[in-house]
Design an enzyme around this catalytic site. Structure first.
Site, PDB file in Angstrom:
ATOM      1  N   GLU A  86      34.987  68.377 -71.600  1.00  0.00           N
ATOM      2  CA  GLU A  86      35.224  68.116 -73.017  1.00  0.00           C
ATOM      3  C   GLU A  86      35.707  69.352 -73.779  1.00  0.00           C
ATOM      4  O   GLU A  86      36.576  69.253 -74.644  1.00  0.00           O
ATOM      5  CB  GLU A  86      33.945  67.565 -73.672  1.00  0.00           C
ATOM      6  CG  GLU A  86      33.623  66.124 -73.331  1.00  0.00           C
ATOM      7  CD  GLU A  86      32.958  65.957 -71.973  1.00  0.00           C
ATOM      8  OE1 GLU A  86      32.767  64.817 -71.534  1.00  0.00           O
ATOM      9  OE2 GLU A  86      32.621  66.981 -71.351  1.00  0.00           O
ATOM     10  N   HIS A  93      21.521  60.648 -74.123  1.00  0.00           N
ATOM     11  CA  HIS A  93      22.697  59.813 -74.334  1.00  0.00           C
ATOM     12  C   HIS A  93      22.525  58.901 -75.554  1.00  0.00           C
ATOM     13  O   HIS A  93      23.225  57.898 -75.679  1.00  0.00           O
ATOM     14  CB  HIS A  93      22.972  58.928 -73.107  1.00  0.00           C
ATOM     15  CG  HIS A  93      23.477  59.686 -71.923  1.00  0.00           C
ATOM     16  ND1 HIS A  93      22.714  60.596 -71.248  1.00  0.00           N
ATOM     17  CD2 HIS A  93      24.680  59.663 -71.291  1.00  0.00           C
ATOM     18  CE1 HIS A  93      23.407  61.101 -70.242  1.00  0.00           C
ATOM     19  NE2 HIS A  93      24.602  60.565 -70.253  1.00  0.00           N
TER      20      HIS A  93
END
Length: 325
Positions: A60, A129
């Site tokens: 990322e 998450h």
């Protein structure tokens, strides 16, 4: 009017903007060959080819930085994070590069980039998450932060975000991608920074955004059966916030409940609460109540999830409390 799934509305917005402007491209993990982790980009590789729909490694920080550089040089990247939990790996590029570049270069470089993907809880995915980072990004000057609640808003706001000259954080929800809603076939854009009153009412103002709008609207329907008429406002964007619409509603109803999935400390609901006591204090007939997630990491257990995040019962209880019922 036709109905589209949330993911289909996003795909239509992306495709329309890529047909309109050849400088727009999509980049992220699994967006091309796999048709997107949540099938938002399904079929887009076939239409636009590998030069405009890029699969990336699990990196990322790298592809966010590549996107910022591309935006500074005249392109309009749309960067998909598989979840905004993974954006933490790229947060230096978002906060220190994309958000600050225009100011640091005296306006020489704008960064027309969209970072998009799902935020918040999506079931039993564990604490790492399941975080909400809307308030994190909304704390950063230079960013705009959009959190739509339905397919119509998602399409109109995503198109506006792609055309915006500034970096935009566009946050969705994994549990909303299959939701259906009416979406016009004709082109439309929605203004960034304008809230929408989803339900008119006179007794209590209920404010929310994103998937928590389902909770707010259901609670309002339940309260209507008991004679309490709620006005429900969807912020749609949390930077900038449409304070004016919210304050005018509170001046009418004199009571307010804010429903937000994020943890309570330094939340969007905290910011709104300050503005109500500062600019609508004389109109309040009860203290503002916030309904947030409990201030703990989200458990894997479905039983704990149900009681940790905002739900209809907690929202109904808050509405009754501000109504002194």
């Amino acid at each position: 009017m036709r109905e589209l799934q949330f993911r289909e509305a996003l795909r239509e917005a992306l495709s329309e903007e890529m047909r309109r402007d050849k400088s727009v491209f999509l980049m992220g993990e699994e967006v091309a060959e796999y048709n997107g982790a949540y099938k938002v980009s399904q079929g887009m590789l076939d239409e636009f080819g590998p030069e405009r729909v890029y699969d990336t490694p699990i990196a990322e920080l790298g592809f966010a930085g590549l996107g910022v550089g591309a935006a500074m040089n005249g392109l309009k990247p749309v960067i998909e994070f598989m979840t905004f939990n993974f954006s933490l790996v790229a947060i230096d590029q978002i906060i220190n590069s994309a958000a600050k570049m225009y100011a640091m270069t005296g306006g020489a470089y704008s960064v027309p980039i969209v970072f998009r993907g799902p935020t918040g809880n999506a079931g039993q995915l564990g604490a790492t998450h399941s975080s909400n980072f809307e308030n994190w990004f909304a704390n950063t000057p230079g960013l705009k932060v959009i959190v739509p609640s339905n397919p119509y808003d998602a399409k109109g706001l995503l198109k506006a975000a792609i055309r915006d000259p500034d970096p935009v954080i566009f946050m969705e929800s994994e549990v909303m991608y299959s939701d259906k809603g009416e979406v016009p076939e004709s082109e439309y854009l929605l203004p960034i920074g304008v809230a929408d009153i989803k339900r008119k009412g006179k007794d209590v103002t209920v404010i929310s955004f994103g998937k928590m709008m389902k909770v707010a609207l259901q609670a309002a329907e339940d309260m209507a059966k008991e004679g309490i008429d709620c006005e429900v406002i969807d912020l749609r964007t949390v930077r900038p916030i449409d304070y004016a619409t919210c304050i005018e509603s509170v001046k009418k109803t004199n009571r307010v409940v804010i429903v937000e999935e994020a943890n309570p400390v330094a939340a969007i609901s905290s910011e709104l609460t300050y503005h109500f006591q500062r600019y609508a204090f004389d109109y309040l007939d009860a203290p503002v109540i916030r309904v947030n997630s409990m201030d703990i990491p989200l458990s894997y257990s479905p039983t704990y999830i149900d009681v940790t995040i905002p739900n209809v019962k907690r929202t109904v209880d808050a509405i009754k409390k501000v109504s002194y019922k």
